[in-house]
Scaffold this active site. Structure first.
Site, PDB file in Angstrom:
ATOM      1  N   GLU A   1       0.723  -1.157  -0.196  1.00 43.90           N
ATOM      2  CA  GLU A   1      -0.019   0.116   0.044  1.00 43.90           C
ATOM      3  C   GLU A   1       0.914   1.235   0.007  1.00 43.90           C
ATOM      4  O   GLU A   1       0.440   2.308   0.242  1.00 43.90           O
ATOM      5  CB  GLU A   1      -0.908  -0.175   1.242  1.00 43.90           C
ATOM      6  CG  GLU A   1      -1.988  -1.378   1.387  1.00 43.90           C
ATOM      7  CD  GLU A   1      -2.909  -1.430   0.265  1.00 43.90           C
ATOM      8  OE1 GLU A   1      -3.097  -0.472  -0.819  1.00 43.90           O
ATOM      9  OE2 GLU A   1      -3.613  -2.312   0.393  1.00 43.90           O
TER      10      GLU A   1
ATOM     11  N   HIS B   1      -2.735   2.176   8.616  1.00 44.80           N
ATOM     12  CA  HIS B   1      -4.000   1.343   7.835  1.00 44.80           C
ATOM     13  C   HIS B   1      -4.292   0.042   8.747  1.00 44.80           C
ATOM     14  O   HIS B   1      -3.234  -0.413   8.854  1.00 44.80           O
ATOM     15  CB  HIS B   1      -3.563   0.889   6.270  1.00 44.80           C
ATOM     16  CG  HIS B   1      -4.639  -0.082   5.794  1.00 44.80           C
ATOM     17  ND1 HIS B   1      -5.820  -0.001   5.718  1.00 44.80           N
ATOM     18  CD2 HIS B   1      -4.210  -1.308   5.277  1.00 44.80           C
ATOM     19  CE1 HIS B   1      -6.378  -1.136   5.267  1.00 44.80           C
ATOM     20  NE2 HIS B   1      -5.296  -2.008   4.868  1.00 44.80           N
TER      21      HIS B   1
ATOM     22  N   HIS C   1      -6.766  -3.448   9.982  1.00 47.42           N
ATOM     23  CA  HIS C   1      -8.205  -4.269   9.642  1.00 47.42           C
ATOM     24  C   HIS C   1      -9.002  -4.308  10.962  1.00 47.42           C
ATOM     25  O   HIS C   1      -9.119  -5.666  11.347  1.00 47.42           O
ATOM     26  CB  HIS C   1      -7.741  -5.550   9.135  1.00 47.42           C
ATOM     27  CG  HIS C   1      -7.040  -5.575   7.828  1.00 47.42           C
ATOM     28  ND1 HIS C   1      -6.307  -6.735   7.201  1.00 47.42           N
ATOM     29  CD2 HIS C   1      -6.772  -4.481   6.903  1.00 47.42           C
ATOM     30  CE1 HIS C   1      -5.848  -6.392   6.039  1.00 47.42           C
ATOM     31  NE2 HIS C   1      -5.958  -5.011   5.927  1.00 47.42           N
TER      32      HIS C   1
ATOM     33  N   GLU D   1     -18.467  11.527  22.255  1.00 44.69           N
ATOM     34  CA  GLU D   1     -17.281  12.279  22.090  1.00 44.69           C
ATOM     35  C   GLU D   1     -16.772  12.196  20.525  1.00 44.69           C
ATOM     36  O   GLU D   1     -15.929  12.926  20.053  1.00 44.69           O
ATOM     37  CB  GLU D   1     -16.090  11.823  22.599  1.00 44.69           C
ATOM     38  CG  GLU D   1     -16.489  12.084  24.236  1.00 44.69           C
ATOM     39  CD  GLU D   1     -15.325  12.677  25.264  1.00 44.69           C
ATOM     40  OE1 GLU D   1     -14.302  12.667  24.948  1.00 44.69           O
ATOM     41  OE2 GLU D   1     -15.672  13.091  25.973  1.00 44.69           O
TER      42      GLU D   1
ATOM     43  N   HIS E   1     -12.734  -4.145   3.944  1.00 45.10           N
ATOM     44  CA  HIS E   1     -11.262  -4.289   4.013  1.00 45.10           C
ATOM     45  C   HIS E   1     -10.667  -3.496   5.523  1.00 45.10           C
ATOM     46  O   HIS E   1     -10.124  -4.333   5.952  1.00 45.10           O
ATOM     47  CB  HIS E   1     -10.748  -3.485   2.680  1.00 45.10           C
ATOM     48  CG  HIS E   1      -9.296  -3.787   2.571  1.00 45.10           C
ATOM     49  ND1 HIS E   1      -8.470  -3.896   1.592  1.00 45.10           N
ATOM     50  CD2 HIS E   1      -8.249  -3.925   3.600  1.00 45.10           C
ATOM     51  CE1 HIS E   1      -7.304  -3.936   1.750  1.00 45.10           C
ATOM     52  NE2 HIS E   1      -7.004  -4.093   3.020  1.00 45.10           N
TER      53      HIS E   1
HETATM   54  P1  13P Z   1       1.110  -5.375   3.060  1.00 45.79           P
HETATM   55  O1  13P Z   1       1.894  -6.653   3.925  1.00 45.79           O
HETATM   56  O2  13P Z   1       1.788  -5.425   1.731  1.00 45.79           O
HETATM   57  O3  13P Z   1       1.464  -4.143   3.917  1.00 45.79           O
HETATM   58  O4  13P Z   1      -0.237  -5.495   2.760  1.00 45.79           O
HETATM   59  C1  13P Z   1      -1.252  -5.661   4.003  1.00 45.79           C
HETATM   60  C2  13P Z   1      -2.587  -5.223   3.715  1.00 45.79           C
HETATM   61  O5  13P Z   1      -3.327  -4.692   4.627  1.00 45.79           O
HETATM   62  C3  13P Z   1      -2.810  -4.721   2.366  1.00 45.79           C
HETATM   63  O6  13P Z   1      -3.990  -3.829   2.468  1.00 45.79           O
HETATM   64 ZN    ZN Z   2      -5.353  -3.889   4.269  1.00 48.00          ZN
END
Ligand code: 13P
Ligand code: ZN
Length: 274
Positions: free
Chosen positions: A118, A142, A144, A172, A213
């Site tokens: 990313e 980023h 998950h 909040e 995602h």
């Molecule tokens: P990477 O291991 O390449 O960082 O990818 C993980 C991910 O969350 C892709 O969206």
């Molecule tokens: Zn991801």
């Protein structure tokens, strides 16, 4: 000057946040990635420990305003669980070239590998945020997180709808993300297309949901960026619970949000109020 790159506080802070995110359950396997735009005093503090001999390679995006900047980034396929204590093999310091189109690794990923898949999304978001915040924002994160992903299967993928619901879940929230959150429809990750869609939304929002995602957050420092992710994920968790108990029966009014804005001196996005 430090003896090891890992002695530098910015590397320690990075590893701490990566580990905190892992402990929250936001980073299964290699899920998620983290990047930090390094300050010039910080890069000077480790410069003798960097290797400037590697070739530059294409980023997959053009980020003119990041030319000659340095970033600390996670490695593609590397597990967040392993970053703290084994930084050399899981993260890297990279340098952007003079054209803003290429990068090279100066330190880290010692057992091989490349920066996160990313990287285009991270660098394009950094590029937008550097301009939009006069250089204040330095972290793009980023993750998950379960509930933030779950709500994208149930509620309309509209920024106004999801932002309003998240604000309602915890008093909040409108103070912490007064602009709301952006929403990117499902796309193939790791490429330029999702990077462009994300960076367009980052002009307006500090956080965006990638449908089915994960979440991208931007912030001034590690604590604030992590705190934003944590707040969104907690609001999403409450939303899942409320929905599971039969849905909202009573809630905070839009005038309540306006009063909160006044009391805490933030501009709650009027476009998202009725
Ligand atoms: P990477 O291991 O390449 O960082 O990818 C993980 C991910 O969350 C892709 O969206
Ligand atoms: Zn991801």
């Amino acid at each position: 000057m430090f003896k090891h790159v890992t002695d530098a506080p910015f590397v320690k802070d990075y590893a701490k946040i990566a580990n905190d995110g892992y402990s929250r359950g936001w980073h299964e396997r290699n899920g998620g990635n983290l990047s930090y735009r390094i300050k010039s005093a910080e890069i000077e503090s480790v410069r003798p420990l960097l290797d400037f001999s590697k070739e530059f390679v294409p980023i997959g995006a053009t980020v003119k305003n990041l030319k000659n900047e340095y970033f600390l980034v996670s490695g593609s396929g590397k597990f967040f669980a392993n970053i703290k204590g084994d930084e050399e093999n899981n993260i890297a310091i990279i340098e952007i070239d003079d054209s803003g189109e290429n990068y090279r690794i100066l330190w880290g990923l010692e057992s091989g590998g490349r920066p996160t898949s990313e990287l285009p999304a991270h660098l394009m978001n950094h590029s937008v945020k550097k301009d939009a915040t006069n250089g204040e924002h330095r972290v793009i994160y980023h993750a998950h997180p379960v509930n933030s992903i779950a709500i994208t299967f149930v509620f309309p993928l509209e920024s106004k709808v999801i932002s309003h619901l998240l604000w309602e879940m915890m008093t909040e929230c409108p103070i912490i993300f007064p602009q709301g959150v952006g929403v990117v429809p499902w796309m193939v990750p790791g490429g330029e297309e999702i990077a462009i869609a994300s960076s367009e939304l980052m002009k307006k929002f500090d956080a965006i949901l990638w449908a089915h995602h994960g979440v991208f957050c931007s912030g001034v420092d590690f604590d604030l960026t992590f705190g934003l992710m944590d707040t969104i994920e907690k609001a999403a968790e409450i939303l899942v619970k409320v929905q599971s108990m039969g849905g909202i029966k009573q809630t905070i009014t839009d005038d309540g949000f306006r009063e909160l804005g006044k009391a805490f001196k933030v501009n709650v996005n009027e476009d998202y109020l009725n």
